[in-house]
Write a protein that holds these residues in place. Structure first.
Motif, PDB file in Angstrom:
ATOM      1  N   PHE A 266      43.804  52.069  33.722  1.00 21.29           N
ATOM      2  CA  PHE A 266      44.747  52.023  34.842  1.00 21.29           C
ATOM      3  C   PHE A 266      44.753  50.625  35.468  1.00 21.29           C
ATOM      4  N   SER A 267      43.566  50.041  35.589  1.00 17.66           N
ATOM      5  CA  SER A 267      43.488  48.722  36.243  1.00 17.66           C
ATOM      6  C   SER A 267      44.065  47.616  35.348  1.00 17.66           C
ATOM      7  N   ILE A 268      43.966  47.793  34.030  1.00 18.50           N
ATOM      8  CA  ILE A 268      44.595  46.821  33.120  1.00 18.50           C
ATOM      9  C   ILE A 268      46.120  46.922  33.270  1.00 18.50           C
ATOM     10  N   ASN A 269      46.613  48.167  33.329  1.00 17.55           N
ATOM     11  CA  ASN A 269      48.068  48.383  33.412  1.00 17.55           C
ATOM     12  C   ASN A 269      48.650  48.053  34.786  1.00 17.55           C
ATOM     13  N   ASN A 270      47.811  48.046  35.800  1.00 20.15           N
ATOM     14  CA  ASN A 270      48.298  47.818  37.178  1.00 20.15           C
ATOM     15  C   ASN A 270      47.534  46.663  37.819  1.00 20.15           C
ATOM     16  N   PHE A 271      47.262  45.639  37.040  1.00 19.37           N
ATOM     17  CA  PHE A 271      46.341  44.597  37.493  1.00 19.37           C
ATOM     18  C   PHE A 271      46.816  43.907  38.777  1.00 19.37           C
ATOM     19  N   LYS A 272      48.124  43.599  38.812  1.00 18.82           N
ATOM     20  CA  LYS A 272      48.650  42.857  39.973  1.00 18.82           C
ATOM     21  C   LYS A 272      48.412  43.612  41.271  1.00 18.82           C
ATOM     22  N   LYS A 273      48.633  44.937  41.197  1.00 12.80           N
ATOM     23  CA  LYS A 273      48.504  45.783  42.386  1.00 12.80           C
ATOM     24  C   LYS A 273      47.040  45.882  42.855  1.00 12.80           C
ATOM     25  N   LEU A 274      46.125  45.829  41.908  1.00 12.58           N
ATOM     26  CA  LEU A 274      44.707  46.086  42.232  1.00 12.58           C
ATOM     27  C   LEU A 274      43.859  44.819  42.411  1.00 12.58           C
TER      28      LEU A 274
ATOM     29  N   ILE B 129      39.350  39.487  35.201  1.00  7.51           N
ATOM     30  CA  ILE B 129      38.039  40.103  34.990  1.00  7.51           C
ATOM     31  C   ILE B 129      37.965  41.448  35.735  1.00  7.51           C
ATOM     32  N   ILE B 130      37.424  42.449  35.040  1.00  5.97           N
ATOM     33  CA  ILE B 130      37.233  43.766  35.666  1.00  5.97           C
ATOM     34  C   ILE B 130      35.745  44.079  35.574  1.00  5.97           C
ATOM     35  N   TYR B 131      35.114  44.214  36.726  1.00  2.00           N
ATOM     36  CA  TYR B 131      33.650  44.282  36.780  1.00  2.00           C
ATOM     37  C   TYR B 131      33.178  45.660  37.246  1.00  2.00           C
ATOM     38  N   PRO B 132      32.202  46.241  36.536  1.00  5.86           N
ATOM     39  CA  PRO B 132      31.652  47.505  37.023  1.00  5.86           C
ATOM     40  C   PRO B 132      30.329  47.283  37.745  1.00  5.86           C
ATOM     41  N   THR B 133      30.248  47.754  38.960  1.00  6.58           N
ATOM     42  CA  THR B 133      28.957  47.717  39.629  1.00  6.58           C
ATOM     43  C   THR B 133      28.591  49.137  40.011  1.00  6.58           C
ATOM     44  N   THR B 134      27.461  49.262  40.654  1.00  7.77           N
ATOM     45  CA  THR B 134      26.991  50.608  40.967  1.00  7.77           C
ATOM     46  C   THR B 134      27.190  50.878  42.452  1.00  7.77           C
TER      47      THR B 134
ATOM     48  N   GLY C 299      46.679  54.940  43.427  1.00 10.54           N
ATOM     49  CA  GLY C 299      47.330  55.659  42.318  1.00 10.54           C
ATOM     50  C   GLY C 299      46.419  56.200  41.239  1.00 10.54           C
ATOM     51  N   PHE C 300      45.089  56.033  41.382  1.00  8.76           N
ATOM     52  CA  PHE C 300      44.205  56.611  40.364  1.00  8.76           C
ATOM     53  C   PHE C 300      43.273  57.642  40.999  1.00  8.76           C
ATOM     54  N   LYS C 301      43.218  58.823  40.369  1.00 12.20           N
ATOM     55  CA  LYS C 301      42.308  59.865  40.878  1.00 12.20           C
ATOM     56  C   LYS C 301      41.523  60.453  39.723  1.00 12.20           C
ATOM     57  N   ALA C 302      40.213  60.488  39.863  1.00 12.54           N
ATOM     58  CA  ALA C 302      39.368  61.111  38.840  1.00 12.54           C
ATOM     59  C   ALA C 302      39.588  62.620  38.883  1.00 12.54           C
ATOM     60  N   THR C 303      39.667  63.241  37.694  1.00 13.74           N
ATOM     61  CA  THR C 303      39.996  64.673  37.663  1.00 13.74           C
ATOM     62  C   THR C 303      39.065  65.513  36.786  1.00 13.74           C
TER      63      THR C 303
ATOM     64  N   MET D 292      34.068  38.456  42.899  1.00 11.92           N
ATOM     65  CA  MET D 292      35.191  38.585  43.817  1.00 11.92           C
ATOM     66  C   MET D 292      35.620  37.246  44.439  1.00 11.92           C
ATOM     67  N   LYS D 293      34.857  36.168  44.151  1.00 10.72           N
ATOM     68  CA  LYS D 293      35.317  34.834  44.566  1.00 10.72           C
ATOM     69  C   LYS D 293      36.466  34.381  43.686  1.00 10.72           C
ATOM     70  N   PHE D 294      36.556  34.980  42.494  1.00  9.12           N
ATOM     71  CA  PHE D 294      37.616  34.637  41.546  1.00  9.12           C
ATOM     72  C   PHE D 294      38.859  35.466  41.909  1.00  9.12           C
ATOM     73  N   GLU D 295      40.026  34.810  41.869  1.00  8.08           N
ATOM     74  CA  GLU D 295      41.224  35.483  42.375  1.00  8.08           C
ATOM     75  C   GLU D 295      41.616  36.713  41.540  1.00  8.08           C
ATOM     76  N   ASN D 296      41.580  36.557  40.215  1.00  3.30           N
ATOM     77  CA  ASN D 296      42.028  37.644  39.333  1.00  3.30           C
ATOM     78  C   ASN D 296      40.874  38.572  38.969  1.00  3.30           C
ATOM     79  N   ALA D 297      40.335  39.233  39.989  1.00  2.00           N
ATOM     80  CA  ALA D 297      39.175  40.090  39.731  1.00  2.00           C
ATOM     81  C   ALA D 297      39.339  41.446  40.410  1.00  2.00           C
ATOM     82  N   ILE D 298      38.788  42.464  39.738  1.00  2.00           N
ATOM     83  CA  ILE D 298      38.719  43.807  40.330  1.00  2.00           C
ATOM     84  C   ILE D 298      37.276  44.266  40.146  1.00  2.00           C
ATOM     85  N   SER D 299      36.730  44.920  41.166  1.00  3.78           N
ATOM     86  CA  SER D 299      35.389  45.486  40.980  1.00  3.78           C
ATOM     87  C   SER D 299      35.417  46.980  41.258  1.00  3.78           C
TER      88      SER D 299
END
Ligand SMILES: NC(=O)c1ccc[n+]([C@@H]2O[C@H](COP(=O)([O-])OP(=O)(O)OC[C@H]3O[C@@H](n4cnc5c(N)ncnc54)[C@H](O)[C@@H]3O)[C@@H](O)[C@H]2O)c1
Length: 311
Positions: free
Chosen positions: A217-225, A113-118, A282-286, A155-162
């Motif tokens: 980027f987060s889909i492609n580098n999920f393990k790292k993130l 799961i990839i979650y967007p918060t503010t 490894g990700f920078k907004a440009t 973030m209680k779930f192991e496979n999560a990025i926020s």
């Protein structure tokens, strides 16, 4: 090719993200009520790797049917922004928080799961200090509180990025003109005058294309993130409201800026944000703010669509 479910995928972020993911060849399913734009996904119906379900995420049977079929879940469906949430308190809690809890319960261990918060969770930041991911979260609106609480659940779930997103700017297939950069440029074009309360309030901004690139980027580098929370903004765009207005004035020389000294902004957010953590990963907004202002000026000056100022 990944199988990706996006709830709220017809919205401002979702319609742009769905487009990029479909064009990359991913199998994308969107569930959306079509609360606002009913045309924001029309350009995707020609693709066989795009699947649209018109439905409410509060319908848990429908939601589960699609959650179980996908490797990645990107839950974007929400009541977004403080004013809208204040007007719809009950539904805000149901969609922004309860629904996220339900999704987490439906997930199997290997799903992601990839979650967007503010980043408005940072509320009022300390003077001369940048908020990082360890800064205290003190959300000052119902919107901020539901998003902060939902992130905790995710973030209680192991496979999560926020991702804690900065205020987004730029064009999307479902346009939002309440976001401050979009709003200032639209007002500048329509009224040739910007009225600003509390001009020294600080904000961080990011272009919508960078947001979507970060998701990819987060889909492609999920393990790292995975297992981590990241601020996501453009590091060169930590500026005050008056600096933003002056940037627009540079490109629209006849623009008048009026500052109201004794009026309170209903939105009391005031902070700068550090994006170092995601940059180190490894990700920078440009996509620059000036380029984004040019884009918006071109759209609002030339488009025949009557963009309403919905701020
Ligand atoms: N835009 C930003 O600056 C920003 C910043 C930080 C976080 N976010 C988060 O990103 C997400 C998307 O934001 P956005 O700017 O694209 O908002 P948006 O309002 O444009 O999109 C939300 C979408 O969700 C859909 N939706 C709402 N309730 C639904 C329901 N019950 N069932 C199905 N669909 C439903 C709406 O129809 C809409 O298409 C939200 O979770 C928001 O909190 C946005």
């Amino acid at each position: 090719m990944k199988k990706i479910l996006i709830t709220g995928g017809a919205g401002y972020i979702g319609s742009y993200l769905s487009t990029m993911l479909v064009e990359l060849g991913h199998q994308v399913t969107v569930i959306d009520l079509l609360k606002y734009s009913t045309t924001s996904l029309n350009h995707l119906f020609k693709y066989s790797n795009f699947n649209f379900i018109k439905g409410d995420v509060k319908n848990l049977n429908l939601l589960k049917k699609h959650v179980v079929k996908n490797e990645f879940i990107i839950p974007l469906a929400a009541y977004v922004g403080a004013p809208l949430c204040e007007k719809n308190k009950k539904d805000t809690k149901k969609v922004n928080l309860d629904n996220i809890k339900s999704i987490i319960k439906m997930l199997k261990k290997n799903q992601k799961i990839i979650y967007p918060t503010t980043n408005s969770g940072y509320g009022i930041g300390e003077k001369n200090k940048f908020c990082d991911e360890n800064s205290k979260l003190t959300p000052i609106s119902l919107y901020g509180r539901t998003k902060v609480d939902a992130e905790k659940e995710v973030m209680k779930f192991e496979n999560a990025i926020s991702f804690r997103l900065a205020t987004i700017f730029g064009y999307s297939y479902r346009m939002r003109t309440d976001l401050i950069v979009n709003n200032f440029v639209l007002t500048a074009v329509k009224k040739n005058k910007l009225s600003i309360f509390e001009p020294h309030f600080r904000r961080n901004f990011i272009h919508i294309e960078d947001v979507c690139n970060a998701f990819i980027f987060s889909i492609n580098n999920f393990k790292k993130l995975r297992g981590k929370v990241f601020n996501l903004g453009l590091s060169t765009a930590n500026i005050t409201k008056i600096q933003l207005a002056k940037k627009i004035q540079k490109k629209k020389k006849d623009l008048k800026i009026k500052i109201f000294k004794n009026r309170k902004d209903p939105d009391q957010r005031d902070y700068f944000v550090s994006n170092k953590k995601i940059e180190k990963h490894g990700f920078k907004a440009t996509f620059g703010l000036d380029r984004g202002i040019d884009e918006l000026l071109n759209i609002f000056n030339n488009s025949k669509v009557d963009y309403k100022n919905n701020y």
